[in-house]
Design an enzyme around this catalytic site. Structure first.
Site, PDB file in Angstrom:
ATOM      1  N   TYR A   1      13.977  14.695  18.783  1.00  0.00           N
ATOM      2  CA  TYR A   1      14.658  14.648  17.529  1.00  0.00           C
ATOM      3  C   TYR A   1      15.454  15.392  16.678  1.00  0.00           C
ATOM      4  CZ  TYR A   1      13.197  14.909  12.748  1.00  0.00           C
ATOM      5  OH  TYR A   1      13.066  14.632  10.158  1.00  0.00           O
TER       6      TYR A   1
ATOM      7  N   PRO B   1       0.613  -1.091   0.240  1.00  0.00           N
ATOM      8  CA  PRO B   1       0.289  -0.249  -0.021  1.00  0.00           C
ATOM      9  C   PRO B   1       1.211   1.451  -0.080  1.00  0.00           C
ATOM     10  CG  PRO B   1      -0.639  -1.479   1.329  1.00  0.00           C
ATOM     11  CD  PRO B   1       0.493  -2.208   1.088  1.00  0.00           C
ATOM     12  N   TYR B   2       0.197   2.515  -0.608  1.00  0.00           N
ATOM     13  CA  TYR B   2       1.238   3.500  -0.806  1.00  0.00           C
ATOM     14  C   TYR B   2       0.875   4.415  -1.428  1.00  0.00           C
ATOM     15  CZ  TYR B   2       4.399   5.842  -3.768  1.00  0.00           C
ATOM     16  OH  TYR B   2       6.134   6.958  -4.041  1.00  0.00           O
ATOM     17  N   GLY B   3       0.579   5.692  -0.179  1.00  0.00           N
ATOM     18  CA  GLY B   3      -0.038   6.626  -0.057  1.00  0.00           C
ATOM     19  C   GLY B   3       1.102   7.792  -0.790  1.00  0.00           C
TER      20      GLY B   3
ATOM     21  N   ARG C   1      18.945  18.182   2.306  1.00  0.00           N
ATOM     22  CA  ARG C   1      19.762  16.764   2.446  1.00  0.00           C
ATOM     23  C   ARG C   1      19.833  16.156   1.281  1.00  0.00           C
ATOM     24  NH1 ARG C   1      16.149  11.767   3.632  1.00  0.00           N
ATOM     25  NH2 ARG C   1      15.259  12.887   1.523  1.00  0.00           N
TER      26      ARG C   1
END
Length: 525
Positions: free
Chosen positions: A439, A122-124, A378
């Protein structure tokens, strides 16, 4: 706009020109390295293997075998994904990319794949940074099911302030559809522009709010999920004590139990009142104490992001000894200046200073601009063989100092051993009354032919430090395939058995996202 197949976002928004020169200049001041640029390959030149399966005629129109399509769906958007793409290292690619137009198409795809033992990914939006959308296995063909065509707000309930929304909708398009009703989901992860509602739900995404409504979980009223064993649809309710929550079974399940197709989501009116400020601290421990005081005050700021000194300098240009706390309050109902004023009192109690007028422009604006450009920067650093990546966790306040010291030392030691001296930064993305979500970022010189191995060693060292010092292996990035070793150690044994049993019940052929969260069974045909 043209989506980048190999890296983040849109090709047109990539770092170049003066922005690239300035970025590389800052990196040269922090690390050593050649900083030689490398261009991404053309997907057509990669010689991808031919698809191992052919869809039945009824599904052929939904499926693509285009090399660029398959390459673009092979990896997520982590540093190691970007580097592998740049090097043309696509060892595992989906055989086909399928785009269902409605649930009937999706049901037919699941039936076909279950019957033939074909893995279904499944891919969003594909923004996973933990290997969650990668077909990292050799024993079976794979079909990536991209839900981008299921992108509508189907129904709005203005009385209950909720909406029924298809899972494939991207963040900006979702907000566009809610705007005419004066409503908003107000869930803005860094990937907002390039991720979908279904992806947020399947990975328990963390969003805009630093306190109170931190995860997408808090905004779910009910879910509709297609599984190989049938449809699961929960009842719309503001709350229920009727046994374990059906929605909680699928939230964070990362596509191993079923495919989320719709959700009723709790909405809000758009904010009309806002107040914000940046607070500077000379001492990091005092900054942490002030942040904790605010988190435990019941004020519930929308933003309460503490940047350590290195993070503040790199991403806001502010030089300060202990850190910068970015505060913001917002409301659709009432003025919020009084809440900000009280938060600033708490900061001053811990030595914080406000160098700009409350609500004025300064470090907060610089941070927001930098925050949106970080993934593009990045990618630019990856192209120049610089290790630049992040990892995140959460812990209780009483464990933070110990965890912070251990993780920082583990990262520095690992960087020194595999790459050379580097920089470690830390910020809080979310804060709770009982603990923060730290983070971390790392920047180090790399070797073009060894970037992935270098990062993997640093990541493993950091993950061990997190696990040994009371943190979670992930607060909002999900588990995927990259976090499995530490996730398996973190979760209770009885729960692992229950999750495996749920997997067997809902996906008896074991085709849904094999290897994520639970071990993948062998291929069934």
């Amino acid at each position: 706009m043209t989506r980048s197949w190999w890296g983040w976002g849109n090709v047109e928004d990539a770092v170049r020109g003066e922005e690239l020169d300035a970025l590389l200049s800052r990196v040269r001041a922090l690390t050593s390295g050649e900083l030689t640029g490398h261009e991404p390959p053309d997907p057509a030149s990669l010689g991808l293997p031919a698809p191992r399966v052919s869809p039945p005629d009824a599904l052929a129109g939904l499926c693509s075998a285009d090399p660029a399509d398959r390459a673009g769906h092979a990896h997520g958007k982590a540093f190691r994904d970007v580097v592998r793409n740049l090097r043309g290292d696509l060892r595992h690619v989906p055989d086909l990319v399928a785009r269902p137009r409605h649930e009937r198409d999706l049901a037919a795809l699941l039936d076909w794949c279950s019957g033939e033992g074909i893995a279904v990914i499944p891919y969003g939006g594909g923004s996973s940074v933990v290997g969650g959308v990668e077909p990292r296995f050799d024993d079976r063909p794979a079909v990536t099911v991209d839900l981008e065509r299921l992108d509508r707000v189907l129904e709005v309930d203005p009385v209950s302030r909720a909406a029924r929304i298809q899972a494939g909708v991207y963040g900006p398009h979702l907000e566009e559809q809610l705007r005419p009703d004066g409503l908003t989901l107000r869930h803005f992860p860094q990937s907002f522009e390039f991720s979908t509602l279904g992806g947020w739900l399947a990975t328990r995404s963390g969003g805009h709010y630093a306190t109170l409504y931190t995860h997408i979980d808090d905004m779910v009223e009910s879910l509709r999920v297609l599984t190989p064993s049938g449809v699961s649809e929960s009842r719309r309710l503001p709350g229920s004590g009727a046994g374990p929550s059906p929605d909680r079974l699928f939230l964070g399940s990362e596509g191993i139990l079923g495919v989320i197709t719709e959700a009723w989501m709790r909405l809000q009116r758009r904010p009309e009142w806002r107040a914000r400020a940046s607070v500077h601290f000379a001492d990091h421990a005092a900054a942490v104490a002030a942040t904790r005081a605010i988190a435990q005050s019941g004020l519930h700021p929308a933003n309460c992001r503490l940047l350590d000194a290195s993070e503040a300098l790199i991403n806001t240009g502010v030089a300060v000894g202990g850190g910068v706390l970015l505060l913001a309050f917002e409301s659709a109902d009432h003025p919020v200046q009084a809440s900000l004023d009280r938060a600033l009192e708490l900061c001053r109690d811990h030595g914080g200073e406000v160098p700009e007028r409350p609500g004025g422009r300064g470090a907060g604006d610089a941070w927001r601009s930098s925050f949106l450009r970080m993934p593009y920067q990045r990618d630019a650093l990856a192209r120049h063989a610089v290790i630049a990546e992040t990892f995140e966790t959460a812990c209780t306040w009483d464990r933070f100092a110990e965890l912070h010291a251990a993780v920082t030392e583990a990262a520095r030691t690992a960087m020194r051993e595999v790459a050379g001296e580097g920089v470690v930064t830390c910020r809080f993305t979310h804060v709770y009354p009982d603990g923060p979500a730290p983070y971390f970022g790392v920047y180090a010189p790399g070797r073009w032919d060894g970037l992935v191995a270098q990062w993997d060693e640093i990541k493993a060292a950091v993950s061990e430090a997190i696990a040994a010092n009371g943190g979670t292996i992930t607060h909002h990035h999900a588990v995927g395939r990259d976090h499995r070793p530490w996730y398996d150690r973190q979760r209770p044994g009885p729960f692992a058995a229950a999750l495996a049993a749920a997997k067997n019940a809902l996906d008896p052929s074991g085709v849904l996202n094999p290897g994520v969260l639970v071990d993948a069974p062998g291929p069934a045909r």
